[in-house]
Design a protein around this motif. Structure first.
Motif, PDB file in Angstrom:
ATOM      1  N   GLN A 103     -15.436  24.340  25.936  1.00 38.18           N
ATOM      2  CA  GLN A 103     -15.085  23.530  27.104  1.00 38.18           C
ATOM      3  C   GLN A 103     -15.923  23.951  28.315  1.00 38.18           C
ATOM      4  OE1 GLN A 103     -12.688  21.095  27.438  1.00 38.18           O
ATOM      5  NE2 GLN A 103     -11.124  21.403  25.892  1.00 38.18           N
ATOM      6  N   LYS A 104     -15.998  25.247  28.542  1.00 37.32           N
ATOM      7  CA  LYS A 104     -16.764  25.750  29.688  1.00 37.32           C
ATOM      8  C   LYS A 104     -18.254  25.456  29.522  1.00 37.32           C
ATOM      9  CE  LYS A 104     -13.549  29.493  30.842  1.00 37.32           C
ATOM     10  NZ  LYS A 104     -13.356  30.971  30.937  1.00 37.32           N
ATOM     11  N   THR A 105     -18.742  25.568  28.281  1.00 35.15           N
ATOM     12  CA  THR A 105     -20.163  25.299  28.023  1.00 35.15           C
ATOM     13  C   THR A 105     -20.494  23.835  28.298  1.00 35.15           C
ATOM     14  OG1 THR A 105     -20.265  27.045  26.348  1.00 35.15           O
ATOM     15  CG2 THR A 105     -21.984  25.359  26.295  1.00 35.15           C
ATOM     16  N   LEU A 106     -19.646  22.927  27.846  1.00 34.67           N
ATOM     17  CA  LEU A 106     -19.885  21.500  28.085  1.00 34.67           C
ATOM     18  C   LEU A 106     -19.884  21.193  29.574  1.00 34.67           C
ATOM     19  CD1 LEU A 106     -17.745  19.836  25.248  1.00 34.67           C
ATOM     20  CD2 LEU A 106     -20.232  20.067  25.357  1.00 34.67           C
ATOM     21  N   LYS A 107     -18.970  21.805  30.287  1.00 32.74           N
ATOM     22  CA  LYS A 107     -18.920  21.588  31.741  1.00 32.74           C
ATOM     23  C   LYS A 107     -20.186  22.106  32.407  1.00 32.74           C
ATOM     24  CE  LYS A 107     -15.809  22.285  35.663  1.00 32.74           C
ATOM     25  NZ  LYS A 107     -14.523  22.873  36.116  1.00 32.74           N
ATOM     26  N   ARG A 108     -20.709  23.214  31.884  1.00 33.83           N
ATOM     27  CA  ARG A 108     -21.947  23.774  32.428  1.00 33.83           C
ATOM     28  C   ARG A 108     -23.137  22.878  32.117  1.00 33.83           C
ATOM     29  NH1 ARG A 108     -21.748  28.413  29.787  1.00 33.83           N
ATOM     30  NH2 ARG A 108     -20.153  29.193  31.236  1.00 33.83           N
ATOM     31  N   ILE A 109     -23.142  22.291  30.905  1.00 33.61           N
ATOM     32  CA  ILE A 109     -24.254  21.429  30.496  1.00 33.61           C
ATOM     33  C   ILE A 109     -24.261  20.118  31.271  1.00 33.61           C
ATOM     34  CG2 ILE A 109     -25.125  20.050  28.561  1.00 33.61           C
ATOM     35  CD1 ILE A 109     -24.312  22.351  26.720  1.00 33.61           C
ATOM     36  N   VAL A 110     -23.073  19.606  31.595  1.00 35.72           N
ATOM     37  CA  VAL A 110     -22.990  18.350  32.363  1.00 35.72           C
ATOM     38  C   VAL A 110     -23.742  18.481  33.677  1.00 35.72           C
ATOM     39  CG1 VAL A 110     -21.391  16.887  33.652  1.00 35.72           C
ATOM     40  CG2 VAL A 110     -20.868  17.523  31.288  1.00 35.72           C
ATOM     41  N   GLY A 111     -23.617  19.615  34.316  1.00 37.26           N
ATOM     42  CA  GLY A 111     -24.384  19.880  35.526  1.00 37.26           C
ATOM     43  C   GLY A 111     -24.142  18.858  36.621  1.00 37.26           C
ATOM     44  N   ASP A 112     -25.235  18.209  37.052  1.00 36.34           N
ATOM     45  CA  ASP A 112     -25.171  17.277  38.178  1.00 36.34           C
ATOM     46  C   ASP A 112     -24.928  15.832  37.764  1.00 36.34           C
ATOM     47  OD1 ASP A 112     -25.662  19.377  39.904  1.00 36.34           O
ATOM     48  OD2 ASP A 112     -27.848  19.142  39.784  1.00 36.34           O
ATOM     49  N   TYR A 113     -24.713  15.583  36.477  1.00 36.65           N
ATOM     50  CA  TYR A 113     -24.415  14.213  36.071  1.00 36.65           C
ATOM     51  C   TYR A 113     -23.111  13.754  36.728  1.00 36.65           C
ATOM     52  CZ  TYR A 113     -27.966  14.061  32.365  1.00 36.65           C
ATOM     53  OH  TYR A 113     -29.149  14.052  31.672  1.00 36.65           O
ATOM     54  N   PRO A 114     -23.034  12.524  37.205  1.00 35.51           N
ATOM     55  CA  PRO A 114     -21.771  12.031  37.795  1.00 35.51           C
ATOM     56  C   PRO A 114     -20.678  11.953  36.737  1.00 35.51           C
ATOM     57  CG  PRO A 114     -23.375  10.240  37.574  1.00 35.51           C
ATOM     58  CD  PRO A 114     -24.105  11.505  37.255  1.00 35.51           C
ATOM     59  N   VAL A 115     -19.588  12.675  36.956  1.00 37.71           N
ATOM     60  CA  VAL A 115     -18.527  12.772  35.962  1.00 37.71           C
ATOM     61  C   VAL A 115     -17.902  11.412  35.681  1.00 37.71           C
ATOM     62  CG1 VAL A 115     -16.275  13.790  35.452  1.00 37.71           C
ATOM     63  CG2 VAL A 115     -18.054  15.164  36.533  1.00 37.71           C
TER      64      VAL A 115
END
Length: 456
Positions: free
Chosen positions: A66-78
């Motif tokens: 979960q934390k890794t995916l959130k880190r990978i999303v980065g600056d993409y608009p959620v």
């Protein structure tokens, strides 16, 4: 006879029960002797904990993923990502496999006959040359439009860098929950199974690898992932590195390829999850399935959407493997079917219900997202190499949630005879040790029925 009391009035129920008893008067239900002894011993097995029950705990993505995916999303608009996740799920759940040539030719013939009926032959005979040209032109236009309306416009999904992230967020939690449920069943029923190698066909972001490593990390020494999208493979590797490209992977001996290896290497556990819809024809599907079966030295798992089409693809793969006569390719169904016969749901043209199962899962925890649990349906089959030796195949399987009503429960089962049936259990008639209505399996119950007397 099929008895369902959901929408039946109270005045009608006594008559239905009388009719049901008339059809089930020859049925006998008794607990397996071994299980009965375990229940009767003081401090022994509880009826709700008999060997036939497999409890499935809801599985969420591990916190580190979960934390890794959130880190990978980065600056993409959620918000945009979540909207695209929803669209992707809707598209995948409503997909059809590509139409075969014979299906297209059949539809062309049917549509052509429909259009010809609009103008009988005697009327066309009176048309001049110009009139025939106009009729033919109009016919071609109608045929194109109707073919477009009646034929699913299949095309493979192209996963780039952004699409892979959308897939990870939208499909990762769902597929992880489904695979954990299927794999948990294998582990519970075959406690001696300790896979040392794992092959995932259509591995995507590595969901199969996550779930397999959660159960057998200590025994597996090789993870072999095959996916045609290099972006998917790159993202899967990045997730194992917890979002840091310079970090080592959290699993050992992980390999990525875009095509199945030509080497005849055997793998203890082989998986194909949500991949058959991506193959362009039945010929390609059959070739891939047989290739996976040849590389399998233990269990082959096939999972697809719980739609009618998904259930048909799973059944197509099941029948293909069961039809193999070479002694090296002989296998049997381990789950969910208690038999190797034709699927009674798909063989019944009047019953359009697919053979599927429901799963509840928790979506990824992203900012601004709602953490409501979601549900999805999936179809699957687990095939095992060799001839069946497991006596539990004689036990019926609950194929739908038990209908718990006042003082009775209605159980919908698929039996070892390859038939579907419904049985009403009551505490007064069958005893408390047989009346446990919410079990997913009835492995502890032995049914000695005259099946021909009870037909759906």
């Amino acid at each position: 006879m099929k008895l369902c009391l959901r929408n039946v009035s109270n005045a009608t129920k006594p008559f239905l029960f009388k009719e049901f008893r008339r059809y089930t008067s020859k049925f006998a239900v008794k607990v397996d002797e071994t299980v009965q002894k375990q229940i009767e011993v003081e401090g022994g097995v509880s009826p709700r904990r008999h060997p036939g029950i497999i409890n499935f705990n809801r599985e969420s993505l591990p916190e580190r993923i979960q934390k890794t995916l959130k880190r990978i999303v980065g600056d993409y608009p959620v918000k945009g990502l979540l909207n695209d996740c929803k669209k992707l799920n809707q598209f995948i759940s409503s997909r059809h496999p590509p139409a075969e040539d014979f299906e297209i030719n059949t539809k062309i013939k049917q549509i052509s006959e429909e259009i010809d009926e609009m103008m009988p032959p005697e009327e066309r005979a009176n048309l001049d040359e110009e009139g025939l040209k106009r009729f033919q032109k109009r016919k071609e236009q109608l045929m194109k439009r109707r073919m477009k309306e009646r034929t699913f416009a299949w095309k493979p999904i192209q996963y780039g860098s952004y699409e892979s992230i959308v897939y990870a967020l939208g499909r990762g939690p769902l597929e992880y929950a489904v695979l954990m449920r299927v794999l948990h069943e294998i582990r519970e029923r075959d406690k001696d199974f300790k896979p040392q190698s794992f092959l995932d066909f259509g591995s995507g972001i590595g969901t199969g690898m996550w779930s397999v490593s959660s159960l057998w990390k200590d025994s597996i020494y090789e993870y072999y992932n095959v996916d045609s999208s290099r972006y998917m493979n790159d993202l899967s590797e990045l997730i194992l590195k917890e979002g840091n490209a310079n970090q080592q992977m959290t699993l050992r001996n992980v390999f990525y390829r875009q095509f199945l290896p030509a080497l005849e290497t055997k793998y203890d556990l082989v998986l194909s999850s949500y991949s058959l819809f991506e193959l362009s024809s039945a010929h390609n599907r059959h070739g891939a399935i047989l290739n996976l079966w040849k590389k399998c030295d233990g269990y082959l798992i096939i999972v697809e959407e719980g739609s009618r089409r998904g259930s048909e693809l799973v059944n197509e793969a099941r029948d293909l493997i069961l039809s193999q006569e070479d002694h090296c390719l002989v296998g049997h169904v381990f789950a969910p079917c208690p038999h190797d016969s034709i699927c009674p749901r798909l063989s019944n043209t009047d019953d359009r219900t697919p053979c599927n199962f429901q799963i509840t899962y928790t979506p990824t925890k992203l900012e601004s997202s709602k953490h409501k649990d979601l549900t999805a349906r999936f179809s699957y089959v687990v095939l095992k190499k060799g001839l069946p030796t497991d006596s539990t195949r004689l036990w019926p399987r609950l194929v739908r949630p038990t209908l718990v009503r006042s003082k009775h429960s209605i159980c919908r089962m698929c039996t070892s005879e390859g038939t579907l049936t419904e049985i009403i259990f009551t505490q007064s008639k069958h005893g408390s040790d047989r009346y446990f209505p919410n079990d997913y399996y009835f492995h502890g119950i032995h049914m000695s029925f005259v099946w021909d007397a009870f037909r759906l």
